[in-house]
Design a protein around this motif. Sequence first.
Motif, PDB file in Angstrom:
ATOM      1  N   ALA A  94       8.099  64.452 -11.521  1.00 20.85           N
ATOM      2  CA  ALA A  94       6.886  63.730 -11.877  1.00 20.85           C
ATOM      3  C   ALA A  94       5.736  64.713 -12.019  1.00 20.85           C
ATOM      4  CB  ALA A  94       6.556  62.686 -10.808  1.00 20.85           C
ATOM      5  N   ASN A  95       4.878  64.472 -12.997  1.00 22.63           N
ATOM      6  CA  ASN A  95       3.682  65.283 -13.213  1.00 22.63           C
ATOM      7  C   ASN A  95       2.499  64.551 -12.595  1.00 22.63           C
ATOM      8  OD1 ASN A  95       1.620  66.911 -14.082  1.00 22.63           O
ATOM      9  ND2 ASN A  95       1.859  66.455 -16.265  1.00 22.63           N
ATOM     10  N   ALA A  96       1.980  65.084 -11.497  1.00 22.04           N
ATOM     11  CA  ALA A  96       0.931  64.406 -10.733  1.00 22.04           C
ATOM     12  C   ALA A  96      -0.306  64.102 -11.575  1.00 22.04           C
ATOM     13  CB  ALA A  96       0.539  65.254  -9.523  1.00 22.04           C
ATOM     14  N   ALA A  97      -0.593  64.916 -12.569  1.00 21.04           N
ATOM     15  CA  ALA A  97      -1.788  64.713 -13.387  1.00 21.04           C
ATOM     16  C   ALA A  97      -1.736  63.407 -14.172  1.00 21.04           C
ATOM     17  CB  ALA A  97      -1.968  65.888 -14.347  1.00 21.04           C
ATOM     18  N   ASP A  98      -0.547  62.884 -14.391  1.00 23.20           N
ATOM     19  CA  ASP A  98      -0.392  61.652 -15.169  1.00 23.20           C
ATOM     20  C   ASP A  98      -0.538  60.393 -14.319  1.00 23.20           C
ATOM     21  OD1 ASP A  98       0.166  63.219 -17.395  1.00 23.20           O
ATOM     22  OD2 ASP A  98       2.329  63.171 -17.048  1.00 23.20           O
ATOM     23  N   TRP A  99      -0.548  60.539 -13.002  1.00 27.04           N
ATOM     24  CA  TRP A  99      -0.449  59.388 -12.110  1.00 27.04           C
ATOM     25  C   TRP A  99      -1.815  58.957 -11.567  1.00 27.04           C
ATOM     26  CZ3 TRP A  99       4.253  57.558  -9.342  1.00 27.04           C
ATOM     27  CH2 TRP A  99       5.435  57.969  -9.968  1.00 27.04           C
ATOM     28  N   THR A 100      -1.927  57.666 -11.265  1.00 24.12           N
ATOM     29  CA  THR A 100      -3.117  57.142 -10.603  1.00 24.12           C
ATOM     30  C   THR A 100      -3.210  57.637  -9.164  1.00 24.12           C
ATOM     31  OG1 THR A 100      -3.020  55.143 -11.964  1.00 24.12           O
ATOM     32  CG2 THR A 100      -4.361  55.027  -9.957  1.00 24.12           C
ATOM     33  N   HIS A 101      -2.063  57.649  -8.473  1.00 28.16           N
ATOM     34  CA  HIS A 101      -1.963  58.188  -7.116  1.00 28.16           C
ATOM     35  C   HIS A 101      -0.887  59.266  -7.119  1.00 28.16           C
ATOM     36  CE1 HIS A 101      -4.420  54.865  -5.606  1.00 28.16           C
ATOM     37  NE2 HIS A 101      -3.669  54.046  -6.319  1.00 28.16           N
ATOM     38  N   ASP A 102      -1.095  60.301  -6.321  1.00 30.10           N
ATOM     39  CA  ASP A 102      -0.128  61.406  -6.288  1.00 30.10           C
ATOM     40  C   ASP A 102       1.286  60.870  -6.091  1.00 30.10           C
ATOM     41  OD1 ASP A 102       1.548  63.545  -4.750  1.00 30.10           O
ATOM     42  OD2 ASP A 102      -0.109  64.659  -5.658  1.00 30.10           O
ATOM     43  N   MET A 414       9.049  50.929 -14.500  1.00 34.92           N
ATOM     44  CA  MET A 414       8.870  51.754 -13.311  1.00 34.92           C
ATOM     45  C   MET A 414       9.924  52.858 -13.224  1.00 34.92           C
ATOM     46  SD  MET A 414       6.252  50.436 -11.595  1.00 34.92           S
ATOM     47  CE  MET A 414       5.533  50.091 -13.197  1.00 34.92           C
ATOM     48  N   PHE A 415      11.116  52.607 -13.760  1.00 34.90           N
ATOM     49  CA  PHE A 415      12.213  53.566 -13.622  1.00 34.90           C
ATOM     50  C   PHE A 415      11.916  54.814 -14.452  1.00 34.90           C
ATOM     51  CE2 PHE A 415      14.078  49.649 -12.237  1.00 34.90           C
ATOM     52  CZ  PHE A 415      14.960  50.024 -11.240  1.00 34.90           C
ATOM     53  N   HIS A 416      11.767  55.946 -13.760  1.00 37.67           N
ATOM     54  CA  HIS A 416      11.474  57.239 -14.383  1.00 37.67           C
ATOM     55  C   HIS A 416      10.114  57.229 -15.080  1.00 37.67           C
ATOM     56  CE1 HIS A 416      16.046  58.431 -14.656  1.00 37.67           C
ATOM     57  NE2 HIS A 416      15.704  57.918 -13.488  1.00 37.67           N
ATOM     58  N   GLY A 417       9.278  56.222 -14.793  1.00 35.74           N
ATOM     59  CA  GLY A 417       8.000  56.102 -15.464  1.00 35.74           C
ATOM     60  C   GLY A 417       6.853  56.637 -14.617  1.00 35.74           C
ATOM     61  N   VAL A 418       5.658  56.606 -15.209  1.00 34.30           N
ATOM     62  CA  VAL A 418       4.430  56.990 -14.515  1.00 34.30           C
ATOM     63  C   VAL A 418       3.948  55.803 -13.681  1.00 34.30           C
ATOM     64  CG1 VAL A 418       2.014  57.652 -14.865  1.00 34.30           C
ATOM     65  CG2 VAL A 418       3.802  58.673 -16.277  1.00 34.30           C
ATOM     66  N   ASP A 419       3.323  56.089 -12.545  1.00 35.77           N
ATOM     67  CA  ASP A 419       2.799  55.070 -11.634  1.00 35.77           C
ATOM     68  C   ASP A 419       3.891  54.129 -11.115  1.00 35.77           C
ATOM     69  OD1 ASP A 419       0.260  56.093 -11.679  1.00 35.77           O
ATOM     70  OD2 ASP A 419      -0.533  54.634 -13.122  1.00 35.77           O
TER      71      ASP A 419
END
Length: 441
Positions: A94-102, A414-419
Amino acid sequence: MSDTDTARGVTGEDEVVDLCRDLIRFDTSNYGDHSGPGERTAAEYVAEKLAEVGLDPKIYESHPGRASTVARIEGEDPSRPALLIHGHLDVVPANAADWTHDPFSGEVADGCVWGRGAVDMKDMDAMTLAVVRDRLRSGRRPPRDIVLAFLADEEAGGTYGARYLVDRHPDLFEGVTEAISEVGGFSFTVSEQRRLYLIQTAEKGMHWMKLTVAGTAGHGSMIHRDNAITELSEAVARLGRHRFPVRVTKTTRAFLDELGDALGTELDPEDMESTLARLGGIAKLIGATLSNTANPTQLGAGYKVNVIPGEATAHVDGRFLPGHEEEFLADLDRILGPNVRREDVHADKAVETTFDGALVEAMQAALVAEDPAAKAIPYMLSGGTDAKSFDDLGIRGFGFAPLKLPPELDFAGMFHGVDERVPVDGLKFGVRVLDRFIDAS
């Protein structure tokens, strides 16, 4: 969990959220090449939690850092066939920059636990731990032996997890005939009076492939009729745009019949657009189970802008329906053409079982006890799980990680997705259902 916690009567529902958060905080990203952190620390955490309630878990390390934890709970009637509950500890990156929460913080926000693995599948790992710990603290043995397996490497095909244990330590699963694991048991709301809970009884097989085209290397300024990149790009484009024919398996037919009954209409698998339009968020999961699929995922060629390379490569994620592998491979070769060399990077079979028997009845009873509007129905997973490896031991596998979900949540996304996130109430619901299921199974 301390003796004080036990004395206070802490339940599985009380601790499932913290267990899920703890597991998410272990970065177990699987890059498919051992370059990630591995699962060892998470496996040790699971072993510690199991040992605290009297079990004797063992850690099996197939490669430095790539570890799985296995334990066996003795049931009231050890003469009965055993049940396997398995889950994987690794996650996709996961790329943390893409997420609302780490993605590795295990944050609780908006009624959900957020993080990589929240639904795939540290939620089920946490629910399993919570139920087992609660039962053993309170002296409630299961009706039959249960084998618990928290596994490495599922996200790269299971070579260093389930496959390693099945090949090297099959004795761990002696007497096991049935299993439950991920991507099943979640709700699809038709109305307030009817919620369908999709039980995974089948999954597509896989051919992860490398495609190679050889050409003539040369100077980029000259005319070349034999350009490997051009040849490969045309083949990949043909494959990526190809739509394989609809093939309705017995599992998908049963799913469409059940869904049609719930909706009060007949669903036509040949009319994909109108059928999928009725499925909302789960259309992504179901749509890919109506045909074989082949998606290009990587391209590689060249090393300098003015040099025509002598070779170009691509990788493709291919999935085939049960009973349709030969058709799939023949279609691939026809689409790609004679100049493309195809080789498997990882291949595994499709699996399918029937939707019947005492275990299925136990699932339905446990769901209805917690949600009177529930009805369990079978469906096919477009991806793959560790059930493929355990099938080699004759173990009949089901996807049953029960979650009652809000209708607006895009669960498939949600599977393999962002957030990626799982509702707190869903986790607690799952604990109650799994506890009932164990009693009934």
